[in-house]
Write an enzyme that holds these catalytic residues in place. Structure first.
Site, PDB file in Angstrom:
ATOM      1  N   ARG A  36       0.805  -1.222   0.000  1.00 15.44           N
ATOM      2  CA  ARG A  36       0.000   0.000   0.000  1.00 15.44           C
ATOM      3  C   ARG A  36       0.842   1.278   0.000  1.00 15.44           C
ATOM      4  NH1 ARG A  36      -3.625  -1.490   5.038  1.00 15.44           N
ATOM      5  NH2 ARG A  36      -1.838  -2.863   5.414  1.00 15.44           N
TER       6      ARG A  36
ATOM      7  N   GLY B  50       2.404 -14.591   6.813  1.00 15.78           N
ATOM      8  CA  GLY B  50       1.609 -14.041   7.920  1.00 15.78           C
ATOM      9  C   GLY B  50       2.448 -13.702   9.140  1.00 15.78           C
TER      10      GLY B  50
ATOM     11  N   GLY C 127      -7.504  -5.641  14.539  1.00 12.93           N
ATOM     12  CA  GLY C 127      -8.118  -6.732  15.293  1.00 12.93           C
ATOM     13  C   GLY C 127      -8.801  -6.157  16.526  1.00 12.93           C
TER      14      GLY C 127
ATOM     15  N   GLU D   6     -10.001 -10.618  14.100  1.00  9.42           N
ATOM     16  CA  GLU D   6      -9.560  -9.811  12.966  1.00  9.42           C
ATOM     17  C   GLU D   6     -10.776  -9.193  12.263  1.00  9.42           C
ATOM     18  OE1 GLU D   6      -6.243  -9.093  12.142  1.00  9.42           O
ATOM     19  OE2 GLU D   6      -6.040  -9.966  14.134  1.00  9.42           O
TER      20      GLU D   6
ATOM     21  N   LYS E 102      28.399  26.820   1.350  1.00 13.33           N
ATOM     22  CA  LYS E 102      28.605  25.373   1.205  1.00 13.33           C
ATOM     23  C   LYS E 102      30.043  25.073   1.547  1.00 13.33           C
ATOM     24  CE  LYS E 102      30.417  23.044  -1.716  1.00 13.33           C
ATOM     25  NZ  LYS E 102      31.034  22.535  -2.938  1.00 13.33           N
TER      26      LYS E 102
ATOM     27  N   ASN F  97      34.828  41.187   6.187  1.00 12.41           N
ATOM     28  CA  ASN F  97      33.500  41.624   5.769  1.00 12.41           C
ATOM     29  C   ASN F  97      33.310  41.301   4.295  1.00 12.41           C
ATOM     30  OD1 ASN F  97      31.147  43.702   6.621  1.00 12.41           O
ATOM     31  ND2 ASN F  97      31.682  43.913   4.468  1.00 12.41           N
TER      32      ASN F  97
ATOM     33  N   TYR G 197      34.023  26.508  -8.922  1.00 14.32           N
ATOM     34  CA  TYR G 197      33.916  25.386  -9.864  1.00 14.32           C
ATOM     35  C   TYR G 197      34.291  25.853 -11.257  1.00 14.32           C
ATOM     36  CZ  TYR G 197      31.728  21.300 -12.093  1.00 14.32           C
ATOM     37  OH  TYR G 197      31.493  20.162 -12.808  1.00 14.32           O
TER      38      TYR G 197
ATOM     39  N   ALA H 112      35.127  47.236  -4.921  1.00 13.73           N
ATOM     40  CA  ALA H 112      33.855  46.683  -5.408  1.00 13.73           C
ATOM     41  C   ALA H 112      33.949  46.344  -6.894  1.00 13.73           C
ATOM     42  CB  ALA H 112      32.740  47.693  -5.166  1.00 13.73           C
TER      43      ALA H 112
ATOM     44  N   ARG I  49      39.163  45.594 -12.274  1.00 15.62           N
ATOM     45  CA  ARG I  49      37.938  45.800 -13.048  1.00 15.62           C
ATOM     46  C   ARG I  49      38.281  46.711 -14.216  1.00 15.62           C
ATOM     47  NH1 ARG I  49      35.602  49.105  -8.007  1.00 15.62           N
ATOM     48  NH2 ARG I  49      36.590  51.098  -8.408  1.00 15.62           N
TER      49      ARG I  49
HETATM   50  C1  UD1 Z   1      -2.017  -6.984  12.540  1.00 15.75           C
HETATM   51  C2  UD1 Z   1      -2.850  -7.790  13.534  1.00 15.75           C
HETATM   52  C3  UD1 Z   1      -4.084  -6.962  13.968  1.00 15.75           C
HETATM   53  C4  UD1 Z   1      -3.607  -5.659  14.546  1.00 15.75           C
HETATM   54  C5  UD1 Z   1      -2.700  -4.905  13.572  1.00 15.75           C
HETATM   55  C6  UD1 Z   1      -2.069  -3.703  14.272  1.00 15.75           C
HETATM   56  C7  UD1 Z   1      -2.503 -10.083  12.799  1.00 15.75           C
HETATM   57  C8  UD1 Z   1      -3.088 -11.274  12.170  1.00 15.75           C
HETATM   58  N1  UD1 Z   1      -3.279  -9.024  12.910  1.00 15.75           N
HETATM   59  O1  UD1 Z   1      -2.812  -6.782  11.359  1.00 15.75           O
HETATM   60  O2  UD1 Z   1      -4.817  -7.669  14.919  1.00 15.75           O
HETATM   61  O3  UD1 Z   1      -4.721  -4.845  14.896  1.00 15.75           O
HETATM   62  O4  UD1 Z   1      -1.613  -5.748  13.134  1.00 15.75           O
HETATM   63  O5  UD1 Z   1      -1.329  -2.918  13.368  1.00 15.75           O
HETATM   64  O6  UD1 Z   1      -1.365 -10.137  13.227  1.00 15.75           O
HETATM   65  N2  UD1 Z   1       4.648  -9.032   8.722  1.00 15.75           N
HETATM   66  C9  UD1 Z   1       5.648  -9.977   8.645  1.00 15.75           C
HETATM   67  N3  UD1 Z   1       5.408 -11.101   7.923  1.00 15.75           N
HETATM   68  C10 UD1 Z   1       4.217 -11.334   7.306  1.00 15.75           C
HETATM   69  C11 UD1 Z   1       3.200 -10.372   7.408  1.00 15.75           C
HETATM   70  C12 UD1 Z   1       3.443  -9.234   8.126  1.00 15.75           C
HETATM   71  O7  UD1 Z   1       6.743  -9.790   9.180  1.00 15.75           O
HETATM   72  O8  UD1 Z   1       4.092 -12.388   6.667  1.00 15.75           O
HETATM   73  C13 UD1 Z   1       4.920  -7.801   9.474  1.00 15.75           C
HETATM   74  C14 UD1 Z   1       4.656  -6.544   8.683  1.00 15.75           C
HETATM   75  O9  UD1 Z   1       5.853  -6.126   8.019  1.00 15.75           O
HETATM   76  C15 UD1 Z   1       4.240  -5.559   9.747  1.00 15.75           C
HETATM   77  C16 UD1 Z   1       3.563  -6.440  10.816  1.00 15.75           C
HETATM   78  O10 UD1 Z   1       4.025  -7.740  10.574  1.00 15.75           O
HETATM   79  O11 UD1 Z   1       5.370  -4.949  10.310  1.00 15.75           O
HETATM   80  C17 UD1 Z   1       2.040  -6.362  10.777  1.00 15.75           C
HETATM   81  O12 UD1 Z   1       1.609  -6.914   9.559  1.00 15.75           O
HETATM   82  P1  UD1 Z   1       0.299  -6.433   8.775  1.00 15.75           P
HETATM   83  O13 UD1 Z   1       0.137  -7.245   7.562  1.00 15.75           O
HETATM   84  O14 UD1 Z   1       0.362  -4.957   8.635  1.00 15.75           O
HETATM   85  O15 UD1 Z   1      -0.837  -6.847   9.836  1.00 15.75           O
HETATM   86  P2  UD1 Z   1      -2.272  -6.192   9.951  1.00 15.75           P
HETATM   87  O16 UD1 Z   1      -3.142  -6.756   8.894  1.00 15.75           O
HETATM   88  O17 UD1 Z   1      -2.152  -4.725  10.062  1.00 15.75           O
HETATM   89 MG    MG Z   2      -0.476  -3.262   9.539  1.00 15.97          MG
END
Ligand code: UD1
Ligand code: MG
Length: 452
Positions: A14, A85, A144, A160, A346, A371, A381, A417, A434
């Protein structure tokens, strides 16, 4: 003792950017560095989970931090293809928990850069097996939702967004994505996670749901249960950055902090909200910043006044006044000097200098009592390389002179000057360089065909 896991393996889709999300900056410092710096205050076993653009992030951090800090950080590459995840982030090939040293594990997110170590103390000091940072918000969508036991801070479940019923959606307390777990809980539950959800991901929040279910069962049997605690923090500290619009909001919050810190250090600000400061800027003594000032990079301002709409980059300003509308570019060191409007510097070393108006002073060294008249330019340059101008003490450079570098002007020199100086000038000299002036009698009338 505490281990910290920083989640940074998301795709950051995003953000719509070539730059990895966590390397986007707030007040000149990347989001992940804020999270690392806060982590270093409370732990020396830090784990960063990466996947997307991992090489770029690792080399950026290795460049930023000294080796003895990098020694405290372990980089892990998430097995994203098999275990996607936030729960997958903790899994090794056999689904077991990644190796973590200490018994307590704090989980932070590299895209939640506003968090302060101090605010985490209630989570860290709690006796509960799981502590969750939550916040109340008027706009809970996307987060969540936290379901608690009536009239307590015990969490029963995190739901969630997409699993929420109409009633759940109205809950205004949400999961901030920051947790403190007993390691044994993660060791037990991470391998048990399933990806039987819409996104086919392993959710870290399911660790909490599974543990809650099991402890409820124990609870029902009348056994003692350590429980899951919600620790409410402020929305400002838990805000996550997912889009460039969030980035702008976070930057404003960070700016407020940076300005506030500067004011507590003794800086006076006219219209503070119009002033931009990088978090790396240092102040000492009594300083004043007028409206519209921008100071970036590793700059230090000591006992000085920076007037309206001046820009200072990676420079040191000591006991001086700068501006309005001055531009001090990188590597300047300005002491006991007056730099007036529309002066650009600079790589300039100025000590006890007055340059009141409209000058370009680049790659130069100018000493006490000198001054610099309006419109003076160091021609540093030649189209191929940069050259230096050195000006001694008590030199008076008249208005609109060009000093063609390399050139050295010794002490107590007067330059007329409008001179174009191409040769070194010895001490005590008046230099004029000059074209000679000719006055042509009646020239005006002849030119315009007028009668005298
Ligand atoms: C998550 C929480 C949600 C919470 C929210 C707060 C879960 C399932 N949900 O949702 O409850 O309210 O954060 O901001 O955890 N990341 C990884 N590996 C992955 C996916 C994500 O390291 O495979 C990292 C992302 O880089 C980020 C963090 O985990 O720093 C959160 O991931 P994101 O996908 O933004 O979770 P949310 O959907 O926001
Ligand atoms: Mg997030």
């Amino acid at each position: 003792m505490l281990s910290i896991v920083i989640l940074a393996a998301g795709f950051g889709t995003r953000m719509k950017s070539q730059t990895p999300k966590v390397l986007h900056t707030l007040c000149g410092k990347s989001m992940i560095e804020y999270v690392i710096d806060e982590s270093l205050k409370i732990s020396s076993d830090i784990h960063i989970i990466l996947f997307n653009q991992k090489e770029k992030i690792i080399s950026y951090l290795k460049n930023k931090y000294q080796y003895y800090i990098i020694d405290k950080i372990t980089f892990h590459v998430q097995l994203h293809d098999i275990y996607p995840g936030t729960g997958g982030a903790f899994m090794q090939e056999n689904k077991e928990l990644i190796p973590i040293k200490e018994d307590k594990v704090l989980v932070l997110s590299a895209d939640s850069p506003m968090i302060c170590a101090d605010s985490l103390l209630p989570l860290l000091q709690s006796e509960s097996a799981i502590n969750i940072a939550t916040f109340k918000t008027r706009n809970p969508s996307g987060y969540g939702r936290i379901i608690k036991e009536d009239n307590t801070n015990h969490v029963i479940r995190i739901i969630e967004e997409k699993d929420c019923t109409h009633t759940h959606k109205k809950i205004d307390e949400v999961n901030g994505g920051i947790y403190c777990f007993n390691k044994t809980i993660l060791q037990h539950y991470i391998p048990l996670l399933l990806n039987d959800n819409a996104q086919k991901e392993y959710y870290l929040t399911d660790v909490i749901n599974l543990f809650a279910r099991d402890s409820q069962a124990i609870h029902d049997k009348g056994k003692n249960c350590q429980g899951i605690m919600a620790c409410e923090l402020s929305e400002k500290e838990l805000m996550g950055v997912n889009t460039k619009a969030h980035l702008a909001i976070a930057q404003n919050l960070m700016l407020e902090r940076v300005r506030h810190r500067a004011m507590l250090q003794g800086v006076i600000m006219d219209i503070p909200e119009s002033i931009y400061l990088d978090s790396s800027v240092e102040f000492e003594g009594e300083c004043k910043l007028e409206n519209g000032v921008r100071i970036v990079g590793k700059s230090k301002i000591q006992n000085s006044i920076i007037k309206a709409h001046s820009v200072i980059e990676e420079s040191e300003i000591i006991s001086s006044d700068i501006g309005p509308h001055a531009h001090i570019r990188p590597q300047c060191n300005i002491q006991d000097s007056h730099i007036g409007n529309f002066v650009e510097c600079k790589k300039a070393m100025l000590k006890g200098v007055k340059a009141g108006h409209l000058s370009y002073l680049g790659d130069c060294e100018i000493n006490t009592g000198s001054n610099i008249g309006a419109g003076v330019i160091t021609c540093n340059y030649d189209g191929k390389s940069k050259h230096k101008t050195i000006i001694g003490k008590d030199v008076f450079v008249g208005s609109d002179c060009q000093l063609v570098a390399p050139v050295t002007i010794k002490d107590r020199v007067l330059i007329a000057a409008g001179s174009t100086i191409t040769h070194d000038i010895p001490q005590g000299v008046l230099a004029i360089a000059r074209g000679k002036q000719r006055n042509i009698e009646n020239g005006f009338y002849k030119f315009f065909d007028e009668k005298e």
